[in-house]
Design an enzyme around this catalytic site. Structure first.
Site, PDB file in Angstrom:
ATOM      1  N   ARG A  28       0.832  -1.213   0.000  1.00  0.00           N
ATOM      2  CA  ARG A  28       0.000   0.000   0.000  1.00  0.00           C
ATOM      3  C   ARG A  28       0.864   1.259   0.000  1.00  0.00           C
ATOM      4  O   ARG A  28       0.573   2.232   0.695  1.00  0.00           O
ATOM      5  CB  ARG A  28      -0.926  -0.003   1.221  1.00  0.00           C
ATOM      6  CG  ARG A  28      -1.933  -1.145   1.220  1.00  0.00           C
ATOM      7  CD  ARG A  28      -2.891  -1.048   2.381  1.00  0.00           C
ATOM      8  NE  ARG A  28      -3.807  -2.177   2.416  1.00  0.00           N
ATOM      9  CZ  ARG A  28      -4.731  -2.361   3.364  1.00  0.00           C
ATOM     10  NH1 ARG A  28      -4.861  -1.459   4.335  1.00  0.00           N
ATOM     11  NH2 ARG A  28      -5.519  -3.418   3.334  1.00  0.00           N
ATOM     12  N   CYS A  29       1.887   1.237  -0.793  1.00  0.00           N
ATOM     13  CA  CYS A  29       2.869   2.319  -0.843  1.00  0.00           C
ATOM     14  C   CYS A  29       2.800   3.006  -2.206  1.00  0.00           C
ATOM     15  O   CYS A  29       2.391   2.402  -3.207  1.00  0.00           O
ATOM     16  CB  CYS A  29       4.263   1.726  -0.611  1.00  0.00           C
ATOM     17  SG  CYS A  29       5.626   2.904  -0.733  1.00  0.00           S
ATOM     18  N   GLY A  30       3.219   4.255  -2.238  1.00  0.00           N
ATOM     19  CA  GLY A  30       3.287   4.946  -3.518  1.00  0.00           C
ATOM     20  C   GLY A  30       4.249   4.291  -4.489  1.00  0.00           C
ATOM     21  O   GLY A  30       4.134   4.460  -5.711  1.00  0.00           O
ATOM     22  N   PHE A  31       5.191   3.509  -3.944  1.00  0.00           N
ATOM     23  CA  PHE A  31       6.164   2.815  -4.789  1.00  0.00           C
ATOM     24  C   PHE A  31       5.707   1.397  -5.174  1.00  0.00           C
ATOM     25  O   PHE A  31       6.413   0.703  -5.912  1.00  0.00           O
ATOM     26  CB  PHE A  31       7.519   2.727  -4.084  1.00  0.00           C
ATOM     27  CG  PHE A  31       8.186   4.054  -3.868  1.00  0.00           C
ATOM     28  CD1 PHE A  31       8.640   4.809  -4.945  1.00  0.00           C
ATOM     29  CD2 PHE A  31       8.350   4.567  -2.592  1.00  0.00           C
ATOM     30  CE1 PHE A  31       9.258   6.046  -4.754  1.00  0.00           C
ATOM     31  CE2 PHE A  31       8.965   5.800  -2.382  1.00  0.00           C
ATOM     32  CZ  PHE A  31       9.412   6.544  -3.464  1.00  0.00           C
ATOM     33  N   THR A  32       4.539   0.968  -4.679  1.00  0.00           N
ATOM     34  CA  THR A  32       4.069  -0.401  -4.949  1.00  0.00           C
ATOM     35  C   THR A  32       4.020  -0.737  -6.444  1.00  0.00           C
ATOM     36  O   THR A  32       4.322  -1.877  -6.820  1.00  0.00           O
ATOM     37  CB  THR A  32       2.698  -0.638  -4.283  1.00  0.00           C
ATOM     38  OG1 THR A  32       2.843  -0.497  -2.861  1.00  0.00           O
ATOM     39  CG2 THR A  32       2.155  -2.027  -4.591  1.00  0.00           C
TER      40      THR A  32
END
Length: 200
Positions: free
Chosen positions: A53-57
């Site tokens: 659930r990360c912006g980098f996912t």
């Protein structure tokens, strides 16, 4: 002359042991089974701490593309989910794996969730951080600037520590077990470095 030769052999042996120390570590796979990293001897590795659930996912998509392109040449990606950064890797190992396969069709090995910083950090990550400390974000990019600003608010000296800074930090390891490079999550994936190591 004989003493010099013996000293040279001792130095060579020390160097080999230092490089191969990576293979001494055991990790736990998503099924709860112990896996020795020695099974990856002779392969080029990209070791990454991930979150769902990360912006980098979305980097999972790029990672899978790299894996599919180079796996037959001896390339492996070792994926270690970690919930230490913003609580962005909730859920069980099974739930994380289901998310990754459903959304990104990942085929590379996923391991059990770990900590990468602090007293409960995985020994593997303690080793990786010792070999390749933090060298800074690229402040010429918007993402690098944003990461620096966010972390500096929490700790003005964050950049002086080897700790993992966020999800999707990557370590590149050569076929002999030497940790060659560390890539921060805001860094572009360095396909050339991977290809160069595979060609050796």
């Amino acid at each position: 002359m004989r003493k010099i030769f013996i000293a040279f052999l001792a130095l060579l042996a020390t160097t080999v042991v230092a490089q191969n120390k990576l293979y001494r570590y055991n990790v736990t796979n998503q099924d709860g089974e112990t896996v020795s990293l020695s099974q990856y001897k002779g392969k080029v590795l990209l070791i990454v701490n991930t979150a769902t659930r990360c912006g980098f996912t979305p980097q999972y998509k790029e990672l899978e593309a790299l894996y599919e392109k180079y796996k037959k040449q001896g390339f492996e990606i070792l994926d270690f989910p970690c919930n230490q950064f913003g609580g962005q890797a909730p859920g069980s190992d099974e739930e994380i794996h289901q998310f990754c396969t459903a959304n990104f069709d990942i085929q590379f090995p996923q391991f059990s969730k770990i900590d990468v910083n602090g007293p409960t950090a995985s020994p593997l990550y303690t080793f990786l951080k010792k070999k390749q400390g933090f060298k800074g974000f690229d402040l010429n990019t918007p993402t690098g600037k944003a990461m620096d600003a966010m972390l500096r608010k929490k700790d003005g000296d964050y950049d002086k520590k080897a700790d993992i800074k966020w999800n999707f930090t990557k370590f590149l390891v050569d076929r002999k077990g030497k940790v060659i490079k560390r890539f921060e999550p805001s860094d572009p994936l360095d396909e050339k470095s991977i290809a160069d190591l595979l060609a050796q």
